[in-house]
Motif scaffolding. Structure first.
Motif, PDB file in Angstrom:
ATOM      1  N   PHE A 127       0.830  -1.205   0.000  1.00 39.53           N
ATOM      2  CA  PHE A 127       0.000   0.000   0.000  1.00 39.53           C
ATOM      3  C   PHE A 127       0.867   1.258   0.000  1.00 39.53           C
ATOM      4  N   PHE A 128       1.874   1.298   0.863  1.00 42.25           N
ATOM      5  CA  PHE A 128       2.678   2.513   1.002  1.00 42.25           C
ATOM      6  C   PHE A 128       3.833   2.593  -0.002  1.00 42.25           C
ATOM      7  N   LYS A 129       4.197   1.431  -0.588  1.00 39.14           N
ATOM      8  CA  LYS A 129       5.277   1.410  -1.585  1.00 39.14           C
ATOM      9  C   LYS A 129       6.518   2.113  -1.038  1.00 39.14           C
ATOM     10  N   ASN A 130       6.935   3.207  -1.678  1.00 41.79           N
ATOM     11  CA  ASN A 130       8.163   3.906  -1.269  1.00 41.79           C
ATOM     12  C   ASN A 130       7.885   5.146  -0.414  1.00 41.79           C
ATOM     13  N   ARG A 131       6.733   5.172   0.248  1.00 40.98           N
ATOM     14  CA  ARG A 131       6.344   6.368   1.001  1.00 40.98           C
ATOM     15  C   ARG A 131       6.716   6.280   2.481  1.00 40.98           C
ATOM     16  N   PHE A 132       7.542   5.323   2.864  1.00 42.33           N
ATOM     17  CA  PHE A 132       7.969   5.247   4.261  1.00 42.33           C
ATOM     18  C   PHE A 132       8.987   6.353   4.555  1.00 42.33           C
ATOM     19  N   SER A 133       8.774   7.055   5.653  1.00 40.99           N
ATOM     20  CA  SER A 133       9.781   7.985   6.157  1.00 40.99           C
ATOM     21  C   SER A 133      10.760   7.248   7.060  1.00 40.99           C
ATOM     22  N   PHE A 134      10.301   6.114   7.601  1.00 43.97           N
ATOM     23  CA  PHE A 134      11.164   5.253   8.403  1.00 43.97           C
ATOM     24  C   PHE A 134      10.526   3.874   8.479  1.00 43.97           C
ATOM     25  N   HIS A 135      11.369   2.848   8.334  1.00 44.93           N
ATOM     26  CA  HIS A 135      10.892   1.469   8.380  1.00 44.93           C
ATOM     27  C   HIS A 135      11.943   0.613   9.066  1.00 44.93           C
ATOM     28  N   CYS A 136      11.527  -0.146  10.075  1.00 43.58           N
ATOM     29  CA  CYS A 136      12.448  -1.048  10.758  1.00 43.58           C
ATOM     30  C   CYS A 136      11.703  -2.315  11.145  1.00 43.58           C
ATOM     31  N   THR A 137      12.340  -3.458  10.961  1.00 45.57           N
ATOM     32  CA  THR A 137      11.770  -4.747  11.345  1.00 45.57           C
ATOM     33  C   THR A 137      12.569  -5.326  12.502  1.00 45.57           C
ATOM     34  N   GLY A 138      11.870  -5.730  13.559  1.00 48.15           N
ATOM     35  CA  GLY A 138      12.527  -6.322  14.712  1.00 48.15           C
ATOM     36  C   GLY A 138      13.262  -7.600  14.351  1.00 48.15           C
ATOM     37  N   LEU A 139      14.251  -7.943  15.172  1.00 43.14           N
ATOM     38  CA  LEU A 139      15.055  -9.143  14.953  1.00 43.14           C
ATOM     39  C   LEU A 139      14.497 -10.312  15.751  1.00 43.14           C
ATOM     40  N   ARG A 192      12.481  15.399   8.009  1.00 46.36           N
ATOM     41  CA  ARG A 192      11.933  14.834   6.762  1.00 46.36           C
ATOM     42  C   ARG A 192      10.973  15.821   6.116  1.00 46.36           C
ATOM     43  N   PRO A 193      10.954  15.890   4.774  1.00 46.23           N
ATOM     44  CA  PRO A 193      10.113  16.865   4.080  1.00 46.23           C
ATOM     45  C   PRO A 193       8.684  16.397   3.797  1.00 46.23           C
ATOM     46  N   GLU A 194       8.401  15.106   3.966  1.00 42.53           N
ATOM     47  CA  GLU A 194       7.101  14.582   3.547  1.00 42.53           C
ATOM     48  C   GLU A 194       5.947  15.235   4.308  1.00 42.53           C
ATOM     49  N   ARG A 195       4.832  15.414   3.591  1.00 42.48           N
ATOM     50  CA  ARG A 195       3.626  15.971   4.222  1.00 42.48           C
ATOM     51  C   ARG A 195       3.089  15.022   5.280  1.00 42.48           C
ATOM     52  N   ARG A 196       3.056  13.719   4.950  1.00 38.39           N
ATOM     53  CA  ARG A 196       2.650  12.678   5.905  1.00 38.39           C
ATOM     54  C   ARG A 196       3.858  11.784   6.119  1.00 38.39           C
ATOM     55  N   LYS A 197       4.331  11.715   7.337  1.00 39.59           N
ATOM     56  CA  LYS A 197       5.535  10.942   7.661  1.00 39.59           C
ATOM     57  C   LYS A 197       5.113   9.564   8.160  1.00 39.59           C
ATOM     58  N   VAL A 198       5.330   8.567   7.325  1.00 42.47           N
ATOM     59  CA  VAL A 198       4.893   7.201   7.626  1.00 42.47           C
ATOM     60  C   VAL A 198       6.027   6.440   8.301  1.00 42.47           C
ATOM     61  N   ILE A 199       5.778   5.999   9.524  1.00 42.78           N
ATOM     62  CA  ILE A 199       6.737   5.193  10.291  1.00 42.78           C
ATOM     63  C   ILE A 199       6.174   3.789  10.392  1.00 42.78           C
ATOM     64  N   PHE A 200       6.910   2.807   9.892  1.00 45.95           N
ATOM     65  CA  PHE A 200       6.449   1.420   9.915  1.00 45.95           C
ATOM     66  C   PHE A 200       7.406   0.590  10.764  1.00 45.95           C
ATOM     67  N   LEU A 201       6.918   0.151  11.915  1.00 46.95           N
ATOM     68  CA  LEU A 201       7.682  -0.728  12.804  1.00 46.95           C
ATOM     69  C   LEU A 201       7.101  -2.121  12.694  1.00 46.95           C
ATOM     70  N   ASP A 202       7.806  -3.001  11.985  1.00 45.42           N
ATOM     71  CA  ASP A 202       7.333  -4.354  11.724  1.00 45.42           C
ATOM     72  C   ASP A 202       7.896  -5.324  12.772  1.00 45.42           C
ATOM     73  N   GLU A 203       7.134  -6.378  13.053  1.00 43.44           N
ATOM     74  CA  GLU A 203       7.490  -7.356  14.097  1.00 43.44           C
ATOM     75  C   GLU A 203       7.864  -6.628  15.388  1.00 43.44           C
ATOM     76  N   LEU A 204       6.970  -5.739  15.775  1.00 46.27           N
ATOM     77  CA  LEU A 204       7.175  -4.928  16.974  1.00 46.27           C
ATOM     78  C   LEU A 204       7.426  -5.777  18.234  1.00 46.27           C
TER      79      LEU A 204
END
Length: 474
Positions: free
Chosen positions: A44-56, A100-112
């Motif tokens: 859905f968000f494609k390349n619109r993440f301002s930050f993305h991290c997946t837990g280990l 970050r310059p984005e109008r909507r800053k999308v933060i995706f924390l996966d496997e929180l």
């Protein structure tokens, strides 16, 4: 091949509203392992993440912080000093977002849940990040995702502390329906009839990751042998990973589903309490809630009973298949499925599994009956009266609608039109008579046959008032 999102209309609608909102949003995405949570968010968000991290997975606190730091440095496009604790790490995230310059800053924390290691202070830091900074802004979209359902329910969705009622939305990603499975196979140019898709569903359920194992160069039966019965098959050991990835103290969950796999009609909470071996009752409540939230079981009331008499029934196709054919290790033939296709054991399993499939598609059944907009109660019923000359009676699906009718549903899996014989008719008449006699219902009972290809007209078929066929379930 172009990637497409199959189904998920409701989930996509929530994500669209979240992204176009004029306030900061905090959304939890949860559901069982392999159901497609991460895929949905990423596509859905494609390349619109301002930050993305997946837990280990299995990572200690130091490793989780290092992983978070690597993601921060990547998005900042410069080296950022590694934080010693989560409070400082989230402060660094705040600094990154403010740049970050984005109008909507999308933060995706996966496997929180994997980030929340023992005594790490992760939850307190997340609470502070949202409550003290993000919620006061209008441009933050915080999406958190996790397969560890017990963690997501207890620490996030049901949080009683600083995150209580802080979520602005939640998305429960459920398994595909039959219709969505059909679309999925078509998108991958895999040719299957609806009968074959149904058989596949009765084995794997609507889990996209499992369905992706199907190789278009093999028949369905060959695929089942290859995945489940041949040495090294990808699905042979899935059960060992499935429950441990979803639930803390997963052994208790496995014991519950194993007990339920032996009781088709289901068990009460009290009957399942032995699993806890004297531990607090709240533990069983949590186990049952989490299993139901993941779609492994369903809870229902026997017709006419009160809430405290709720029963729990195992409905997950994969788990049912695993306990029936894989757990015992009795079927060592690498071509077992192909060789046993016409056996009585497989036919018995098909009958029961089809019943469970129908229970997972009760909305489609109601739509086929023209009562999707009518207030209904769905239940089951089992005779408790023992009288000379009366056989036991069990009804797996009753649809009680408020216009004076009850659909008594009998579900039959068949390769062709189902032919009712004299014994079938006697059994069905016994069910109707026992149900009406014991419940004292004054509503009109409509015998409803849910079958693959309908009911063959003969001298006994006039007992049936309504029919639902496989196409209706799609």
């Amino acid at each position: 091949m172009k990637t497409v999102i199959i189904g998920r209309e409701q989930e996509l609608s929530i994500l669209k509203k979240t992204y176009s909102s004029s306030r900061s949003e905090f959304v939890a995405v949860y559901g069982r392992r392999r159901v497609g949570k991460t895929f949905l968010v990423r596509e859905f968000f494609k390349n619109r993440f301002s930050f993305h991290c997946t837990g280990l997975a299995e990572g200690k606190t130091k490793a989780q912080l290092k992983n978070f730091n690597i993601a921060l440095s990547k998005y900042a496009q410069e080296s950022i000093p590694q934080a010693d604790n989560w409070l400082d790490a989230f402060e660094q995230l705040i600094g990154l977002m403010e740049s970050r310059p984005e109008r909507r800053k999308v933060i995706f924390l996966d496997e929180l849940p994997w980030m929340d290691t023992a005594r790490s202070g992760f939850i307190a830091a997340l609470e502070h990040f949202w409550n003290d900074w993000a919620s006061a802004r209008k441009d933050i979209v915080l999406i958190v995702c996790g397969s560890a359902t017990s963690w997501m329910m207890d620490k996030l969705i049901g949080n009683k502390g600083g995150l209580h009622n802080r979520l602005t939305n939640r998305i429960w990603v459920k398994p595909f329906t039959l219709s969505e499975c059909e679309s999925y196979f078509k998108s991958r140019r895999i040719k299957m009839s609806r009968y074959q898709i149904t058989e596949c569903y009765m084995i794997m359920g609507g889990i996209p990751y499992y369905l992706d194992y199907i190789d278009r160069e093999y028949s369905l039966n060959e695929n089942i042998d290859r995945l489940f019965f041949q040495e090294g098959g990808q699905m042979r050991d899935e059960f060992d990973n499935l429950y441990s990835a979803l639930f803390k103290n997963s052994q208790q969950y496995e014991k519950v589903v194993e007990l339920l796999s032996k009781k088709g009609m289901g068990l009460s909470r009290e009957e399942l309490s032995s699993v806890k071996k004297g531990k607090s009752g709240s533990g069983m409540t949590t186990i049952l809630k989490n299993l139901e939230k993941c779609g492994f079981i369903r809870s229902y009331l026997s017709f006419g009973r009160k809430t405290r008499d709720k029963l729990y029934q195992l409905t997950d196709p994969y788990t049912l298949f695993y306990f029936h054919f894989i757990r015992s290790g009795r079927y060592n033939d690498q071509h077992f499925w192909t060789n046993a296709l016409l056996s009585g054991e497989l036919n018995a399993w098909r009958g029961y599994s089809f019943e469970m499939l129908c229970l997972c598609h009760e909305q489609q059944i109601k739509q086929a009956l023209g009562i999707s907009g009518v207030m209904t109660n769905v239940s089951a019923w089992r005779s408790k009266v023992i009288e000379p000359g009366r056989r036991g009676a069990q009804i797996d699906l009753l649809i009680d609608h408020k216009d004076g009718y009850i659909n008594l549903c009998e579900m039959k899996f068949s390769k062709k039109e189902y032919s009712i014989d004299r014994k079938d008719k006697e059994d069905l008449e016994n069910k109707i008579e026992a149900f009406q006699s014991e419940t004292k219902t004054r509503q009109t009972v409509l015998l409803t046959m849910v079958t693959t290809f309908g009911v063959k007209a003969n001298s006994y078929s006039d007992i049936v008032q309504k029919t639902v066929v496989l196409d209706d379930l799609f």
